[in-house]
Design a protein around this motif. Structure first.
Motif, PDB file in Angstrom:
ATOM      1  N   HIS A 167      48.355  -5.792 -33.208  1.00  0.00           N
ATOM      2  CA  HIS A 167      46.996  -5.255 -33.109  1.00  0.00           C
ATOM      3  C   HIS A 167      45.937  -6.304 -33.435  1.00  0.00           C
ATOM      4  N   ALA A 168      46.387  -7.449 -34.010  1.00  0.00           N
ATOM      5  CA  ALA A 168      45.411  -8.463 -34.410  1.00  0.00           C
ATOM      6  C   ALA A 168      45.063  -9.408 -33.268  1.00  0.00           C
ATOM      7  N   ILE A 169      45.837  -9.373 -32.219  1.00  0.00           N
ATOM      8  CA  ILE A 169      45.615 -10.299 -31.101  1.00  0.00           C
ATOM      9  C   ILE A 169      44.533  -9.737 -30.180  1.00  0.00           C
ATOM     10  N   LYS A 170      43.677 -10.606 -29.726  1.00  0.00           N
ATOM     11  CA  LYS A 170      42.647 -10.164 -28.777  1.00  0.00           C
ATOM     12  C   LYS A 170      42.973 -10.740 -27.415  1.00  0.00           C
ATOM     13  N   LEU A 171      42.744  -9.906 -26.419  1.00  0.00           N
ATOM     14  CA  LEU A 171      43.110 -10.300 -25.061  1.00  0.00           C
ATOM     15  C   LEU A 171      41.880 -10.219 -24.175  1.00  0.00           C
ATOM     16  N   SER A 172      41.658 -11.215 -23.329  1.00  0.00           N
ATOM     17  CA  SER A 172      40.563 -11.070 -22.372  1.00  0.00           C
ATOM     18  C   SER A 172      40.975 -11.630 -21.020  1.00  0.00           C
ATOM     19  N   ASP A 173      40.330 -11.094 -19.993  1.00  0.00           N
ATOM     20  CA  ASP A 173      40.593 -11.548 -18.628  1.00  0.00           C
ATOM     21  C   ASP A 173      40.119 -12.971 -18.461  1.00  0.00           C
ATOM     22  N   ALA A 186      59.753 -18.278 -22.632  1.00  0.00           N
ATOM     23  CA  ALA A 186      60.854 -17.519 -23.238  1.00  0.00           C
ATOM     24  C   ALA A 186      60.376 -16.530 -24.298  1.00  0.00           C
ATOM     25  N   VAL A 187      59.139 -16.696 -24.773  1.00  0.00           N
ATOM     26  CA  VAL A 187      58.653 -15.845 -25.863  1.00  0.00           C
ATOM     27  C   VAL A 187      57.603 -14.887 -25.325  1.00  0.00           C
ATOM     28  N   SER A 188      57.876 -13.577 -25.454  1.00  0.00           N
ATOM     29  CA  SER A 188      56.839 -12.664 -25.006  1.00  0.00           C
ATOM     30  C   SER A 188      55.980 -12.273 -26.204  1.00  0.00           C
ATOM     31  N   VAL A 189      54.706 -12.078 -25.948  1.00  0.00           N
ATOM     32  CA  VAL A 189      53.755 -11.757 -27.005  1.00  0.00           C
ATOM     33  C   VAL A 189      53.336 -10.307 -26.819  1.00  0.00           C
ATOM     34  N   GLN A 190      53.500  -9.509 -27.893  1.00  0.00           N
ATOM     35  CA  GLN A 190      53.121  -8.103 -27.821  1.00  0.00           C
ATOM     36  C   GLN A 190      51.695  -7.943 -28.352  1.00  0.00           C
ATOM     37  N   VAL A 191      50.913  -7.206 -27.597  1.00  0.00           N
ATOM     38  CA  VAL A 191      49.520  -7.003 -27.992  1.00  0.00           C
ATOM     39  C   VAL A 191      49.205  -5.514 -27.926  1.00  0.00           C
ATOM     40  N   ASP A 192      48.585  -4.975 -28.978  1.00  0.00           N
ATOM     41  CA  ASP A 192      48.168  -3.573 -28.951  1.00  0.00           C
ATOM     42  C   ASP A 192      46.667  -3.504 -28.696  1.00  0.00           C
ATOM     43  N   VAL A 193      46.312  -2.718 -27.700  1.00  0.00           N
ATOM     44  CA  VAL A 193      44.904  -2.578 -27.363  1.00  0.00           C
ATOM     45  C   VAL A 193      44.555  -1.094 -27.452  1.00  0.00           C
ATOM     46  N   PRO A 194      43.513  -0.740 -28.223  1.00  0.00           N
ATOM     47  CA  PRO A 194      43.151   0.680 -28.326  1.00  0.00           C
ATOM     48  C   PRO A 194      42.778   1.260 -26.965  1.00  0.00           C
ATOM     49  N   THR A 195      43.124   2.515 -26.770  1.00  0.00           N
ATOM     50  CA  THR A 195      42.778   3.179 -25.524  1.00  0.00           C
ATOM     51  C   THR A 195      41.258   3.257 -25.400  1.00  0.00           C
ATOM     52  N   PRO A 218      43.321  -5.552 -18.443  1.00  0.00           N
ATOM     53  CA  PRO A 218      43.572  -6.374 -17.262  1.00  0.00           C
ATOM     54  C   PRO A 218      44.745  -5.795 -16.464  1.00  0.00           C
ATOM     55  N   GLU A 219      44.825  -6.152 -15.212  1.00  0.00           N
ATOM     56  CA  GLU A 219      45.939  -5.720 -14.372  1.00  0.00           C
ATOM     57  C   GLU A 219      47.211  -6.464 -14.767  1.00  0.00           C
ATOM     58  N   VAL A 220      48.368  -5.834 -14.597  1.00  0.00           N
ATOM     59  CA  VAL A 220      49.619  -6.560 -14.801  1.00  0.00           C
ATOM     60  C   VAL A 220      49.694  -7.685 -13.768  1.00  0.00           C
ATOM     61  N   GLY A 221      50.023  -8.880 -14.246  1.00  0.00           N
ATOM     62  CA  GLY A 221      50.065 -10.038 -13.349  1.00  0.00           C
ATOM     63  C   GLY A 221      48.812 -10.883 -13.450  1.00  0.00           C
ATOM     64  N   VAL A 252      45.361 -14.094 -18.332  1.00  0.00           N
ATOM     65  CA  VAL A 252      44.596 -13.633 -19.480  1.00  0.00           C
ATOM     66  C   VAL A 252      44.431 -14.755 -20.483  1.00  0.00           C
ATOM     67  N   SER A 253      43.484 -14.537 -21.370  1.00  0.00           N
ATOM     68  CA  SER A 253      43.291 -15.457 -22.468  1.00  0.00           C
ATOM     69  C   SER A 253      43.737 -14.743 -23.732  1.00  0.00           C
ATOM     70  N   ILE A 254      44.660 -15.380 -24.484  1.00  0.00           N
ATOM     71  CA  ILE A 254      45.241 -14.733 -25.654  1.00  0.00           C
ATOM     72  C   ILE A 254      44.668 -15.380 -26.898  1.00  0.00           C
ATOM     73  N   GLU A 255      43.916 -14.567 -27.660  1.00  0.00           N
ATOM     74  CA  GLU A 255      43.261 -15.117 -28.833  1.00  0.00           C
ATOM     75  C   GLU A 255      44.038 -14.735 -30.094  1.00  0.00           C
ATOM     76  N   LEU A 256      44.401 -15.760 -30.873  1.00  0.00           N
ATOM     77  CA  LEU A 256      45.115 -15.513 -32.112  1.00  0.00           C
ATOM     78  C   LEU A 256      44.178 -15.841 -33.272  1.00  0.00           C
ATOM     79  N   PRO A 257      43.455 -14.832 -33.814  1.00  0.00           N
ATOM     80  CA  PRO A 257      42.507 -15.101 -34.895  1.00  0.00           C
ATOM     81  C   PRO A 257      43.248 -15.699 -36.083  1.00  0.00           C
ATOM     82  N   VAL A 258      42.756 -16.823 -36.543  1.00  0.00           N
ATOM     83  CA  VAL A 258      43.520 -17.583 -37.526  1.00  0.00           C
ATOM     84  C   VAL A 258      43.675 -16.833 -38.843  1.00  0.00           C
ATOM     85  N   GLU A 259      42.706 -15.949 -39.152  1.00  0.00           N
ATOM     86  CA  GLU A 259      42.796 -15.234 -40.431  1.00  0.00           C
ATOM     87  C   GLU A 259      43.912 -14.179 -40.415  1.00  0.00           C
TER      88      GLU A 259
END
Lengths: 265, 284, 388
Positions: free
Chosen positions: C297-303, C351-360, C365-368, C371-378
């Motif tokens: 849930h801490a990861i932010k995802l953007s198109d 080889a490593v998949s990253v799981q991201v939870d996004v509130p409804t 983004p569409e599958v495929g 995306v930009s995967i943001e890992l907040p350092v805190e």
């Protein structure tokens, strides 16, 4: 499930009725019919009578019924006590010892009843224990033969019981004796009652060992039936067999009511 | 029941409880009783068989009477067991998979029959196959009662329930859907029976069959009551030598042979069943 | 300390069911033993109850060594998995069992039975047999039975495992309430369900393969898991392989700087060396493999709209880039009601998949899609990789 057509099912059922009826059921019906038959000279018995039954319930024959009942109760109950005790103790014993006890208790199943009789005859016709000629040798023979069944029945039930009941009871502060009397034994009651009714039923019909060891003063019902058939009095023998069956059924049904509600685990 | 007795694996706690040494003391009394009433007498029997050194053994083993009885015993046991397996499987399959109203009553009846004395069957044969009985009045005295076949048929009658009980238990475990699916895939009744049902109940079949073989080897009541002249089996011979002729040493020799035969079979059976493992589930 | 275990080891023949467990539980504290099946958590509980005897080690109860004391004289309340209510006794007799075993006077037994049945809300079922109760009711009776003897310690072995999902949630609330009713009792709660542990426990002991992996207050274990196993077992964290570089860690050719100091402390490292020190040479001159741990849930995802040509640029890891966003591709999405679980792959780390939870409600983004995967350092911590 297996057959989907009506004719197929009907043919199968007819075959079933024939095989089951003729091969398995008929003999028992025939004995019952013969018990009430004056004669049997055709396909069906004739001249119905109750005189054979009256004969089977009087004099020597009645005496052997009481002998059988006493033997069955004494031998059967001792066998149940011993078998239950052994099954409970074996569960707590270390593995090799439990395995040994298990094998020892199953031994009488593998040994033919005639040999059990012979061995008791050989062992107790000499010092230090002289039992030949007394009723006790008959009771012991029955005890030995029934103990395996009692042990097996109770051990199987114990195997199905979860140890958690006894553990929880102990954690609540119950002493081993309290756990045994208030938790283990009540929970085993259905198995113990089954063991008792099975032992009594089998004891009532036991022939092999009894015929080897019985003294003239302690003639069980099956031995009397054999004596009757040997003398050619087959109708009285049938009547007495019917008495044996009836008494056994009454005993088993009565015991079954003692069993109470089957306990769920 | 005997079936349980045969298949019950040793009842053991799954964890070693504390103070196990003192607890095993409780096992002593029953073990002592059995040692005194079973082991000690059997040891004496073995000892008695050697009272005349090996002479009694040589004499008994060499006699035609003994060898005939041995062969007869095995013949009768094997034929009866095969018969029980065939009849028992058929009856159990119908009760389980082609059910009819009253099928449950029948299976209850099967349970009850396990506790009946075997001589009842022999007694009834006098009325069914005897000279003046049901068949006798139709076809005349066939002499059937005096043949080993009478013993075999009687034993099939009596021991079929012993095969049926574990089978019914095992068949009740087979999910009905499995048969439906097999049928939907186009399997005919025979194919479903052979490829779905029988493999599942094989351990139960083995247990029931093995037990029946053991019990028929040891059967005495039926043989005694039929009293067929040509049908002397080993238990019958023990009885004759011991009780009628009072020849204890000879009776003991035969008894030892018989015990070795049945205990060997029993041990082999339990070993085979515990290796299969599945048999337990099928039989409990 | 009410309960203390010291190097407790349990063996059954060849198998080691519990290895060298050290654990203390204070009065009034709830400790959850959390772990997958076969991790030794139930064995630990059985050892405390006295159902199994340790092959090694000692167990102390309120200052007394009870290692050789049989269960009947430990006075511990136990609730086992299937409750084990005595089927031939009514509810009231089940609850009274322990009191009668202690030969308490009749009046006191009756009073205490009424009291605890009231506490668990089962007073009106006193005359019933266990088979006439539902699973949740049986569970309450089992707890009442254990509490009737006023134990200083209550052991609960997977008490909710036999219940269905809805009932489990309700009972969890009941257990929280009950906890407040017996404020002085030490509770040891065995479970394989992390949500039960998080909801009930003051401290969580994570177990695996017969050993204690980590023990700490629940919040600490969640926010800064000391080991990779705890990170994934408790809350299902993402674990991404990184290497230590000057000023931070390097993930897929890009450096992440500014990790919290406490987060960088390496588990198992004696001095609690910083990540820089450990990564370079380590005390023994070996370099430990590290994983970056971050909750879904801490990861932010953007198109990455308008970055269609980015693929070519990021070839063999130019390496110069810094910051906390990584380019990747969305490969899967599951809607879970309140949120969506998205699966991404970072470019260069197939080889490593990253799981991201996004509130409804957020735009997905569409599958495929790229995306930009943001890992907040805190939100990031470091743990040692498994398997020496």
């Amino acid at each position: 499930m297996l057959l989907w057509t009506k004719p197929g099912k009907i043919v199968t059922w007819i075959a079933f009725a024939l095989v089951f009826g003729v091969l398995v059921l008929a003999p028992f019906i025939v004995v019952a019919a013969a018990a009430f038959a004056g004669s049997w000279n055709g396909v069906f018995p004739s001249s119905p009578t109750t005189s054979h039954l009256a004969e089977a319930l009087s004099g020597d024959e009645l005496a052997s019924l009481t002998v059988s009942l006493q033997t069955a109760f004494l031998g059967g109950l001792l066998a149940v006590v011993l078998g239950t005790w052994a099954a409970l103790a074996a569960r707590n014993a270390p593995k090799p010892l439990a395995r040994f006890a298990d094998a020892l208790h199953h031994l009488p199943i593998a040994v033919p009843s005639v040999v059990v009789g012979l061995s008791l005859l050989v062992a107790f016709s000499r010092q230090p224990v002289l039992l030949n000629g007394t009723k006790w040798i008959v009771v012991i023979a029955h005890l030995v033969l029934m103990v395996a069944f009692s042990y097996g029945t109770v051990a199987a039930a114990l195997q199905r019981t979860n140890d958690a009941y006894a553990e929880v009871a102990a954690s609540l502060g119950a002493s081993p004796a309290r756990v045994l009397w208030q938790i283990r034994l009540p929970m085993l009651r259905p198995a113990i009652v089954s063991a008792a009714s099975l032992s009594i039923a089998l004891s009532m019909g036991e022939v092999g060992a009894t015929i080897m060891v019985y003294p003239a003063s302690w003639r069980t019902l099956p031995v009397s039936v054999f004596a009757l058939t040997d003398r050619g009095q087959t109708f009285t023998a049938a009547a007495e067999s019917l008495v044996l069956l009836a008494v056994t059924v009454v005993l088993v049904v009565t015991l079954d009511r003692l069993r109470g509600r089957s306990v769920e685990r | 029941m005997a079936v349980e007795a045969l298949s019950t694996p040793i009842a053991l706690g799954n964890q070693a409880p504390p103070q196990k040494v003192s607890r095993s003391v409780w096992l002593l009394p029953p073990l002592l009783v059995l040692a005194g009433l079973v082991v000690y007498p059997l040891v004496l029997v073995a000892g008695e068989s050697f009272t005349g050194g090996f002479a009694t053994w040589r004499e008994v083993i060499g006699s035609v009477e003994f060898r005939d009885a041995l062969v007869r015993t095995i013949q009768i046991a094997v034929c009866s067991t095969i018969g029980c397996l065939l009849v028992g499987t058929f009856l159990a399959v119908v009760i389980s998979f082609v059910p009819f109203p009253g099928a449950r009553v029948i299976s209850g009846l099967v349970d009850a029959m396990l506790a009946l004395p075997s001589f009842l069957v022999a007694l009834s044969f006098t009325f069914i196959y005897g000279a003046a009985g049901v068949l006798g009045s139709l076809v005349g005295d066939s002499g059937f009662l005096a043949t080993p076949w009478a013993v075999i048929v009687a034993e099939i009658t009596f021991y079929t329930p012993f095969v049926m009980r574990p089978l019914l238990g095992a068949m009740a475990q087979i999910p009905r859907v499995q048969l439906d699916v097999a049928a939907s895939l186009g399997g005919g009744p025979w194919r479903v029976l052979r490829q779905v049902v029988l493999p599942e109940v094989k351990p139960a079949l083995a247990a029931g069959g093995g037990l029946t073989l053991l019990l028929t080897l040891n059967e005495f009541g039926i043989v005694l009551f039929l009293g067929a002249r040509d049908t002397t089996t080993l238990p019958m011979l023990v009885h004759t030598k011991g009780i009628v002729m009072f020849d204890y040493p000879a009776a003991c020799v035969i008894a030892v042979v018989q015990v070795l035969l049945s205990i060997g079979l029993y041990v082999a059976l339990r070993a085979a069943l515990s290796r299969q493992g599945g048999a337990r589930a099928a039989l409990d | 300390m009410t309960v203390r275990l010291e190097d407790v080891t349990v063996r059954f023949g060849q198998t080691v069911a519990l290895e060298g467990l050290d654990l203390t539980v204070a009065a009034g504290e709830t400790v959850a033993l959390l772990g997958p099946s076969g991790s030794g958590k139930s064995t630990a509980l059985k050892a405390i109850a006295g159902f199994v005897r340790p092959s090694r080690g000692r167990i102390w109860l309120a200052g007394a060594d009870v290692t050789d004391v049989p269960p009947a004289r430990r006075g511990i309340g136990v609730v086992v998995q299937q409750y084990a209510l005595f089927p031939h006794l009514r509810v009231a007799d089940n609850v009274a069992f322990g009191l009668r075993a202690a030969r308490k006077p009749k009046a006191e037994v009756a009073r205490r039975v009424a009291e605890v049945l009231e506490m668990v809300g089962m007073a009106k079922y006193a005359r019933r047999y266990p088979r006439e109760l539902s699973g949740g009711q049986q569970q309450r009776v089992a707890i009442a039975r254990a509490l009737a003897i006023q134990p200083p310690v209550l052991l609960l072995d997977e008490p909710l495992a036999a219940l269905d999902a809805q009932l489990r949630a309700d009972m969890l609330g009941e257990l929280q309430k009950l906890r407040r009713e017996v404020p002085d009792v030490a509770i040891v709660y065995v479970t394989h369900d992390q949500s039960e542990a998080l909801a009930l426990a003051d401290r969580i002991a994570v177990m695996r393969d017969a050993r204690l992996v980590d023990i700490a207050p629940a919040a600490d274990l969640y926010s800064a898991p000391p080991s990779a196993f705890t990170a994934s077992f408790l809350g299902g964290a993402n674990l991404l392989p990184v290497e230590v570089v000057e000023g931070g860690v390097r993930l897929a050719g890009q450096t992440l700087a500014g990790l919290r100091p406490q987060a960088a402390t390496l588990p198992g490292d004696a001095g609690g060396a910083s990540y820089q020190g450990a990564g370079r040479s380590g005390a023994g001159g070996r370099s430990e493999a590290l994983l970056l741990c971050i909750r879904p849930h801490a990861i932010k995802l953007s198109d990455r709209v308008g970055e269609a040509d980015a693929v070519g640029e990021r070839g063999e890891g130019g390496g110069a880039t810094a910051g906390d966003s990584w380019p990747g591709v969305l490969v899967g999405a599951q809607w879970r009601g309140a949120s969506s679980r998205l699966t991404c792959v970072i470019d260069g780390l197939p080889a490593v998949s990253v799981q991201v939870d996004v509130p409804t409600g957020e735009c997905l983004p569409e599958v495929g899609a790229k995306v930009s995967i943001e890992l907040p350092v805190e939100a990031c911590t470091l743990v040692a990789a498994e398997g020496r």
